[in-house]
Design an enzyme around this catalytic site. Structure first.
Site, short mmCIF file in Angstrom:
data_model
loop_
_atom_site.label_atom_id
_atom_site.label_comp_id
_atom_site.label_asym_id
_atom_site.label_seq_id
_atom_site.Cartn_x
_atom_site.Cartn_y
_atom_site.Cartn_z
CB VAL A 86 18.82 40.88 20.26
CG1 VAL A 86 20.32 41.01 20.04
CG2 VAL A 86 18.50 40.50 21.69
CB CYS A 87 14.00 40.91 17.54
SG CYS A 87 12.29 40.34 17.53
CB VAL A 88 12.26 39.49 22.92
CG1 VAL A 88 10.91 39.94 22.39
CG2 VAL A 88 12.07 38.39 23.94
#
Lengths: 129, 100, 123, 100, 123, 129
Positions: free
Chosen positions: A77-79
């Site tokens: 997941v994109c932080v």
């Protein structure tokens, strides 16, 4: 072939989680490898293990976890997208002093660099909105 | 480099997506998925879009499972229905994918 | 440089109503650090991302006015900024009203730009 | 019972929303918010929609803050810009609201 | 009954791509227990919610085929099911292909239906 | 007047949280009362206290909590919409044996009946998609 996926659509509200997963399973069945599935924008909700669907409903987080385990696929997941939407893991919980975490441990938390790394090295990049 | 263009939204909701055919090149392919398959039910809705695809040398496909789910009866013999294996083959067969 | 890839980031939606613009911009800024050949394409309502008249955010609880950050693209050595001409004209905008220097492309030129890319990112 | 109809999406993305004017009644009001204000920038885009509203006796408003945020310069003297106080007044002044 | 309110639930999107349909249906089923005067209106792609040809869900991991639940509406004493005629025709469907009994309305009749309502729920 | 709101749009990804809040604040300033804000569909994400926006970004959960406190407004997330999307409170955490919770305690968890109750008793219902 080495294929990486980018998934932008929310769990439950959008079909894109489902379409992406069916595509990924079929790609693996045909002998391709899925190097990475990068969840961006509302797609980060697909890592939220608190989601409880009915028994006969598609459960995105469970389906991705099983798929990644069976085919040794990296889920990311994109932080920044995830933090803005309240999807964090235990390390972030500790770092930011939050009372809980909700990201399934099968998902890594990385920046948009991971999306580019995968896209630059894979033969194909497929985006599901 | 040829592209696979996937279209996800309904023609009826977002007609401009179908006008973006102007940004496609000869040899590209278009795959209609999710709500984008709804147009297949009407023998009129996609007619001019498909005629333009034909002129531009662009193949048009639709995802069978998404048609079946919605009870869509494909009215166009120029649209080939593909399963997920066909979707994968389209990705492999084109140098890149673009999700409109 | 041999091996540089052509990456295109597409902006299709207006600002503020949704987060597509700000999240596409985030991706561009990271992509710029990869030393590939980067381009941006604004089409449909995406042309409003570059509209210069956007009001600064007056109240602290307001929506973040992020689009001035497009002006920083040149600092990141991103100079290939393309705008679809018909999208711009249909929306009552003109090139000189835009926040940054852009190159206008007609539809066949957009098709050509896309055809040359290795990867096209949409959001 | 008169209605306040709010439209949120862009005319350019979802033109069918603006055709739903056919479902409005004389005395209703329409308030354009968020992406729906984008059309105000073009002196052509909303012209036929506004002409129909005029014939049907439907007032058209747009949210000033959403115009300002986007740098939209209202090209129509038949569209009144309102602030959030005006939005509240429109809700109070009509028996119901419909979010198209 | 005096004091009954007219509530209209509008279905505007096709099934499966998004959750608008299933969540609107959930709202209808709860609304039905309030003993008000309930109507459903299907317009635009919403008419596909009622398309009878939808395939049963073959695999356990598949998308839930929820639209058969529209057939249960009559058990909840919900009988006012309206469909916008032009929306149906433009999409290549006809009334007899629909899952349940419906009443077709032309655009002026839709306007009239809406005008009579106390509340209109969109999703 | 008594006005109730229904908010369907996701936090961060959509402007509807912001528009709804600005409307609600203005309605209160004009002497109207907001009886309830009902969060449905993706709108339930506006109760997720794990969301972390940047300092200069609009934070929906914080803004709603402050608004509800200042104006004594009832905030409600739809139980079924929220469970499907992984937004749960501590009571649900215990009930379902989940390891954590993420719904801000200022939000009640109720069924679609609460939406109807409020709509039937309020003078106006305003939906933000």
């Amino acid at each position: 072939m080495d294929i990486n996926l980018i998934v932008n659509g929310a769990a439950y509200s959008r079909q894109s989680a489902y379409t992406a997963l069916k595509f990924a399973e079929q790609a693996c069945d045909q002998g391709h490898s899925i190097s990475q599935v990068f969840f961006y924008r509302d797609g980060v909700s697909q890592g939220n293990f608190l989601a409880m669907t009915l028994a006969d409903e598609f459960n995105a987080v469970e389906a991705w976890v099983a798929f990644a385990r069976d085919h040794d696929v990296k889920l990311v997941v994109c932080v920044s997208a995830a933090e803005r939407r309240g999807i964090i893991n235990q390390q972030q919980q500790a770092e930011f002093g939050k009372p809980s975490a909700n990201l399934h441990p099968a998902f890594a938390v990385e920046g948009l660099g991971a999306m580019h790394d995968a896209s630059l090295s894979a033969n194909r990049t497929v985006t599901f909105r | 480099m040829s592209a696979l263009i996937t279209i996800t939204e309904s023609l009826f909701n977002r007609p401009s997506l179908y006008e973006q055919l102007a940004f496609a090149s000869n040899g590209d392919s278009i795959l209609l998925i999710q709500d984008a398959v709804l147009g297949l039910q009407s023998p009129i809705a996609l007619a001019s879009f498909l005629a333009k695809c034909d002129v531009q040398g662009i193949g048009v496909f639709a995802l069978q499972e998404d048609c079946d789910l919605r009870g869509i009866d494909n009215q166009y013999n120029t649209i080939s229905l593909v399963d997920y294996a066909g979707f994968v083959a389209l990705v492999v067969g084109n140098e890149k994918q673009i999700a409109w | 440089m041999v091996g540089k890839k052509k990456l295109l980031y597409v902006f299709e939606d207006g600002p503020y109503s949704g987060s597509a613009g700000i999240e596409a911009l985030d991706a561009v800024l990271i992509g710029a650090s990869f030393e590939q050949e980067i381009s941006l394409l604004f089409l449909n309502d995406g042309v409003f991302q570059l509209n210069a008249g956007q009001s600064a955010n007056s109240q602290p609880t307001g929506l973040k006015q992020y689009t001035n950050a497009f002006k920083a693209l040149s600092d990141f050595d991103v100079h290939q900024i393309f705008v679809h001409d018909l999208s711009l004209i249909a929306r009552g905008l003109s090139q000189k009203e835009l926040l940054i220097d852009t190159r206008l492309l007609d539809s066949p030129k957009v098709a050509q730009l896309i055809a040359q890319q290795d990867k096209v990112f949409t959001f």
